[in-house]
Design a protein around this motif. Structure first.
Motif, PDB file in Angstrom:
ATOM      1  N   TYR A 192       0.876  -1.165   0.000  1.00 57.17           N
ATOM      2  CA  TYR A 192       0.000   0.000   0.000  1.00 57.17           C
ATOM      3  C   TYR A 192       0.912   1.213   0.000  1.00 57.17           C
ATOM      4  O   TYR A 192       1.648   1.447   0.953  1.00 57.17           O
ATOM      5  CB  TYR A 192      -0.908  -0.006   1.225  1.00 57.17           C
ATOM      6  CG  TYR A 192      -2.091   0.924   1.109  1.00 57.17           C
ATOM      7  CD1 TYR A 192      -3.280   0.509   0.512  1.00 57.17           C
ATOM      8  CD2 TYR A 192      -2.019   2.233   1.589  1.00 57.17           C
ATOM      9  CE1 TYR A 192      -4.372   1.356   0.401  1.00 57.17           C
ATOM     10  CE2 TYR A 192      -3.104   3.085   1.485  1.00 57.17           C
ATOM     11  CZ  TYR A 192      -4.273   2.643   0.885  1.00 57.17           C
ATOM     12  OH  TYR A 192      -5.349   3.494   0.771  1.00 57.17           O
ATOM     13  N   GLY A 230     -11.101  -1.175   2.746  1.00 61.01           N
ATOM     14  CA  GLY A 230     -10.142  -0.835   3.781  1.00 61.01           C
ATOM     15  C   GLY A 230      -9.961  -1.964   4.780  1.00 61.01           C
ATOM     16  O   GLY A 230     -10.161  -3.140   4.466  1.00 61.01           O
ATOM     17  N   ARG A 258     -14.351   9.845   2.776  1.00 61.17           N
ATOM     18  CA  ARG A 258     -13.545   8.630   2.599  1.00 61.17           C
ATOM     19  C   ARG A 258     -13.854   7.698   3.758  1.00 61.17           C
ATOM     20  O   ARG A 258     -14.155   8.152   4.869  1.00 61.17           O
ATOM     21  CB  ARG A 258     -12.059   8.993   2.557  1.00 61.17           C
ATOM     22  CG  ARG A 258     -11.087   7.875   2.155  1.00 61.17           C
ATOM     23  CD  ARG A 258      -9.735   8.499   1.860  1.00 61.17           C
ATOM     24  NE  ARG A 258      -8.677   7.523   1.622  1.00 61.17           N
ATOM     25  CZ  ARG A 258      -8.488   6.869   0.480  1.00 61.17           C
ATOM     26  NH1 ARG A 258      -9.311   7.084  -0.533  1.00 61.17           N
ATOM     27  NH2 ARG A 258      -7.491   6.015   0.326  1.00 61.17           N
ATOM     28  N   LEU A 305     -10.114   2.985   4.839  1.00 61.41           N
ATOM     29  CA  LEU A 305      -9.101   3.453   3.887  1.00 61.41           C
ATOM     30  C   LEU A 305      -8.197   4.503   4.524  1.00 61.41           C
ATOM     31  O   LEU A 305      -6.985   4.530   4.258  1.00 61.41           O
ATOM     32  CB  LEU A 305      -9.777   4.013   2.634  1.00 61.41           C
ATOM     33  CG  LEU A 305     -10.453   2.969   1.744  1.00 61.41           C
ATOM     34  CD1 LEU A 305     -11.216   3.654   0.610  1.00 61.41           C
ATOM     35  CD2 LEU A 305      -9.425   1.987   1.163  1.00 61.41           C
ATOM     36  N   ASP A 363      -4.134   4.593   4.802  1.00 57.49           N
ATOM     37  CA  ASP A 363      -3.360   5.799   4.491  1.00 57.49           C
ATOM     38  C   ASP A 363      -2.374   6.107   5.613  1.00 57.49           C
ATOM     39  O   ASP A 363      -1.217   6.477   5.362  1.00 57.49           O
ATOM     40  CB  ASP A 363      -4.285   7.010   4.306  1.00 57.49           C
ATOM     41  CG  ASP A 363      -5.174   6.907   3.081  1.00 57.49           C
ATOM     42  OD1 ASP A 363      -4.855   6.105   2.178  1.00 57.49           O
ATOM     43  OD2 ASP A 363      -6.193   7.632   3.038  1.00 57.49           O
TER      44      ASP A 363
END
Length: 242
Positions: A36, A51, A81, A85, A89
Motif C-alpha cells: 500500500y 479498507g 472517505r 481506507l 493511508d
C-alpha cells in the motif's frame, strides 16, 4: 472494530480485536500481505469498502480501529472517505503516529485508533471536529470498546471483566486472551465480549497481532464461516518491543 485489548507479554506485545459488524455485510477477505503506497502491510480486507480495521506494517507498526470517538454519533448521509481506507493511508506512512497528527480528517466519520509504534502505545481519537491523543502505559494491559455500540456503563462493566480476567491470568498466553475475546462476559449476548444482537449485529471475527522485535504474527478467526488463518510479516529491521 469494536473490542480491542493490548497485552505486554515480556519480549512481545499482543493486540487483539473483535470485529462487531452487521452479519449481512460482505465477508472480509482473509489476511494477506499487500503493498500500500511504498509499504508492505499485513491485514484482512473489508470486501465492501476496501479498507481494514486492523493491520501491521513492515516498519513494525501495528494498529487497530474502533468506530466512534468519545460518544455515539449520528452518522452523516455521506463521508469523504471510509475510515478503513484512512486507516491504510496512516499505516502506510513511515510513522503512523506522525501521520495521524498531520492528516486532514474533515469529512471523515469519528473513530479511534490504537497505534503501537517504536515501543510506544497511543490512543488517537477523531471526534469529527478535533483530534485527541493520549499516550498509554505500555507496561500495563488495556481494553477499549466502541462507543457506537456500547453505552458508558457497559464499557465500564467490560473493563471490570477484563480486570477480573487479569487476576485469574496474570501471565496470559495468546490462547488465553483469545479465549477472553470469545467467551468473556456474564451471559449477556448483547454486550458480552463476543456479542450477538438478534443475529443482525454480531462479532464476526477475532484477530490478534503478536509483535516481536523482528516479525509480526497475525491470527485471524472468521466466526461466521468457522475458518482460521495465520500469516507472518517480517520487519525490515529490528524494532524495540519494550
Amino acid at each position: 472494530m469494536c473490542t480491542v485489548t493490548f497485552l505486554p507479554l515480556g519480549d512481545k506485545v499482543l493486540l487483539t480485536s473483535n470485529r462487531d459488524e452487521k452479519v449481512i455485510r460482505k465477508r472480509a477477505i482473509l489476511p494477506s500481505i499487500a503493498r500500500y503506497g511504498e509499504t508492505q502491510i499485513l491485514f484482512p480486507k473489508d470486501a465492501q469498502a476496501g479498507g481494514t480495521w486492523i493491520g501491521v506494517s513492515e516498519k513494525g507498526t501495528a494498529m487497530v480501529l474502533l468506530n466512534g470517538g468519545f460518544i455515539k454519533h449520528e452518522p452523516a448521509a455521506a463521508y469523504r472517505r471510509s475510515r478503513g481506507l484512512i486507516f491504510l493511508d496512516i499505516l502506510s506512512q513511515t510513522s503512523a503516529f506522525a501521520a495521524f497528527k498531520k492528516i486532514n480528517l474533515i469529512g471523515i466519520e469519528p473513530f479511534t485508533l490504537i497505534i503501537w509504534e517504536n515501543a510506544s502505545l497511543h490512543e488517537c481519537r477523531w471526534s469529527g471536529e478535533e483530534k485527541y491523543i493520549r499516550e498509554m502505559d505500555t507496561t500495563q494491559p488495556h481494553i477499549w470498546s466502541s462507543v457506537t455500540l456500547y453505552a458508558p456503563d457497559i464499557i465500564q462493566k467490560r473493563e471490570h471483566w477484563f480486570r477480573n480476567w487479569l487476576i485469574r491470568y496474570p501471565q496470559p498466553s495468546v490462547t488465553d486472551i483469545r479465549n477472553f475475546h470469545l467467551f468473556g462476559g456474564e451471559g449477556d449476548c448483547e454486550n458480552d465480549i463476543c456479542m450477538n444482537r438478534d443475529n443482525t449485529m454480531a462479532t464476526v471475527s477475532v484477530t490478534s497481532i503478536e509483535c516481536e522485535s523482528s516479525q509480526a504474527i497475525m491470527l485471524y478467526e472468521d466466526l461466521i464461516n468457522q475458518e482460521q488463518n495465520e500469516e507472518r510479516l517480517a520487519f525490515v529491521q529490528q524494532y524495540p518491543v519494550a
